[in-house]
Design an enzyme around this catalytic site. Structure first.
Site, PDB file in Angstrom:
ATOM      1  N   GLY A 250       0.781  -1.220   0.000  1.00  0.00           N
ATOM      2  CA  GLY A 250       0.000   0.000   0.000  1.00  0.00           C
ATOM      3  C   GLY A 250       0.816   1.275   0.000  1.00  0.00           C
ATOM      4  N   ASP A 251       2.132   1.174  -0.218  1.00  0.00           N
ATOM      5  CA  ASP A 251       2.973   2.380  -0.270  1.00  0.00           C
ATOM      6  C   ASP A 251       4.172   2.084  -1.147  1.00  0.00           C
ATOM      7  OD1 ASP A 251       4.204   4.909   0.387  1.00  0.00           O
ATOM      8  OD2 ASP A 251       3.057   4.918   2.239  1.00  0.00           O
ATOM      9  N   ASP A 252       5.256   2.856  -1.002  1.00  0.00           N
ATOM     10  CA  ASP A 252       6.428   2.673  -1.851  1.00  0.00           C
ATOM     11  C   ASP A 252       6.951   1.240  -1.756  1.00  0.00           C
ATOM     12  OD1 ASP A 252       6.466   5.427  -2.571  1.00  0.00           O
ATOM     13  OD2 ASP A 252       7.483   5.890  -0.687  1.00  0.00           O
ATOM     14  N   THR A 283       2.012  -0.825  -6.798  1.00  0.00           N
ATOM     15  CA  THR A 283       1.527   0.021  -5.714  1.00  0.00           C
ATOM     16  C   THR A 283       0.543   1.031  -6.282  1.00  0.00           C
ATOM     17  OG1 THR A 283       2.099   1.692  -4.065  1.00  0.00           O
ATOM     18  CG2 THR A 283       3.641   1.411  -5.895  1.00  0.00           C
ATOM     19  N   SER A 286       1.565   4.813  -4.535  1.00  0.00           N
ATOM     20  CA  SER A 286       2.910   5.373  -4.332  1.00  0.00           C
ATOM     21  C   SER A 286       3.849   4.978  -5.457  1.00  0.00           C
ATOM     22  CB  SER A 286       3.424   4.928  -2.956  1.00  0.00           C
ATOM     23  OG  SER A 286       2.554   5.402  -1.937  1.00  0.00           O
TER      24      SER A 286
END
Length: 473
Positions: A250-252, A283, A286
């Site tokens: 859910g991010d980098d 992702t 991100s």
């Protein structure tokens, strides 16, 4: 007399190894470090009363195992084997000269009770917890001031069961910064290999203030909507290899960091000599590769090769802000393929918050010598949004052999940057339209890593010396 002769032989080997390591110091080698290193002592977690039913809390068993195995640290090290089963536990600390080995059907489960994740001090280069002032929760698997640590398995699983933490974040009921899944601090000789990490409460793998870190053949998974579940975040660390990984979070996917505003400037520990090869992932919110935004100690000499990114928000993103200080320089990103990506390249110059109101807004970052080469993309909305800072133009940003199929009528947006381009489609924006006449202005990593090969040889010799010393004793 015989013991004296043997001691002399050992000392001669040590001298040879010392010379080899000195010669290798200029190279970084990312060959497989043979994660299953030989350890003369091995135990199984069940010997300490652990029960793999997914219900029994085994924190005490892991603590007792580490306490016992620590007595073998100076005798060749030890191995803790986790067999098939679901092993529920709170946070536990690793020791030096340890191999934590998971069976392919083993799952280490993080407790869903926050009290099983103790509070520890904030990182000195951050000055406070990343999400909230004060202390932060300790990671599930944690280590401090360690040497020679291996975390591996036949694709066994470490599951942070992070949903309870994500919900606390979303509804504003966190009391302290969320824990990572794995964090090692002030450690050297770290190998993390052949494992699956899922559902981290916060960033997944976080080496901070570390040297000689090798992460290979890991899978990192979290729901695409899970908040801040970065994959791998090297932070104020050097000589880091990240090879053959699949990350969907859910991010980098990978974010390189080095401290936050005045605290990172004061701590002054950069991230440098980092190689990332053959990364595949997704992702929705991100970037595949991020630099920053916490980069106040500096980031330099980063080489990324073989990024395959799909269904994602951003390909490569640089994140900084006035007040950060520090630098991002000597970055090479090549052999990149993107599909269904919103923004291929993004420089965000006013990104993120500050730890407190004591930061210096005149502390401007230095951004220069960043090269993108051999990049292709299909169904890309925007080629690049590249924004520098007033009185702080980002310099020597180079694009070479870039071919993107872009859907937007305005493929580039650029301001306060200066750079060069060669064979770029669609046609780049004015600040980077100048053709490269002198390629030396663009950063290119040294292709001769032969000295790094010496380092592998020297490491093997060091292992031989270590066992020789144990024998001589």
């Amino acid at each position: 007399m015989r013991r004296s002769v043997k001691l002399l032989e050992v000392l001669l080997i040590l001298a040879t190894v010392s010379d080899a390591l000195w010669a290798a110091s200029g190279g970084l080698n990312c060959k497989d470090p043979q994660a299953r290193a030989f350890r003369p002592h091995s135990v199984t977690i069940t010997e300490f009363g652990a029960v793999g039913d997914g219900v029994t809390l085994n924190t005490k068993a892991f603590h007792n195992a580490m306490f016992y195995l620590n007595s073998f640290a100076d005798k060749g090290g030890a191995q803790l084997f986790v067999p098939a089963g679901k092993w529920l536990t709170g946070s536990f600390n690793l020791i030096s000269h340890l191999s934590l080995v998971l069976d392919e059907n083993a799952v280490i489960l993080g407790s869903t009770e926050p009290e099983d994740w103790p509070l520890i001090d904030p990182l000195p280069s951050y000055g406070r917890g990343r999400e909230l002032p004060g202390q932060r929760h300790q990671s599930l698997i944690y280590g401090h001031n360690l040497t020679d640590v291996i975390i591996t398995g036949n694709n066994g699983t470490i599951d942070g069961q992070g949903s309870v933490w994500w919900e606390k974040f979303r509804n504003g009921t966190l009391d302290h910064t969320r824990p990572h899944l794995v964090e090692l601090m002030h450690s050297t000789g770290v190998v993390i290999a052949n494992l699956t990490f899922i559902n981290s409460p916060f960033w997944t793998i976080h080496p901070v203030y570390c040297s000689h870190v090798h992460i290979n053949d890991v899978t990192i998974l979290a729901p695409l909507t899970s908040p801040n579940t970065d994959g791998i975040d090297p932070d104020s660390s050097d000589d880091v290899c990240i090879i053959d990984c699949y990350i969907r979070t859910g991010d980098d996917l990978i974010s390189i960091k080095s401290g936050w505003d005045q605290y990172g400037i004061a701590y002054s520990r950069p991230s440098s000599n980092i190689i990332i090869r053959r990364l595949i992932g997704e992702t929705r919110t991100s970037a595949g590769i991020a630099l920053g935004s916490e980069m106040s100690g500096g980031i330099s000499d980063v080489q990324v090769e073989g990024l395959r990114l799909f269904n994602s928000k951003t390909g490569v993103r640089l994140k900084t802000s006035p007040g950060r200080g520090g630098y991002i320089q000597n970055i090479s990103i090549s052999d990149v393929t993107m599909e269904n990506v919103d923004i291929a390249f993004r420089f965000s110059s006013h990104y993120g918050d500050h730890p407190d109101d004591k930061y210096d807004p005149t502390a401007l970052p230095t951004i220069n010598r960043i090269t993108f080469k051999d990049v292709s993309g299909s169904n890309i909305r925007v080629a690049g949004i590249l924004e520098g800072i007033e009185e702080d133009v980002f310099q020597d940003i180079c694009f070479s052999n870039i071919s993107l199929s872009v859907t937007s009528k305005h493929p580039w947006k650029c301001s306060l940057i200066q750079g060069y381009s060669d064979e770029v489609t669609p046609e780049p924006c004015e600040p980077i339209r100048e053709r490269m006449q002198d390629y030396s202005v663009c950063f290119a990593p040294n292709p001769d890593l032969s000295r790094g090969n010496q380092l592998v040889s020297a490491t093997t010799k060091m292992t031989t010396v270590y066992h020789a010393l144990q024998w001589w004793k």
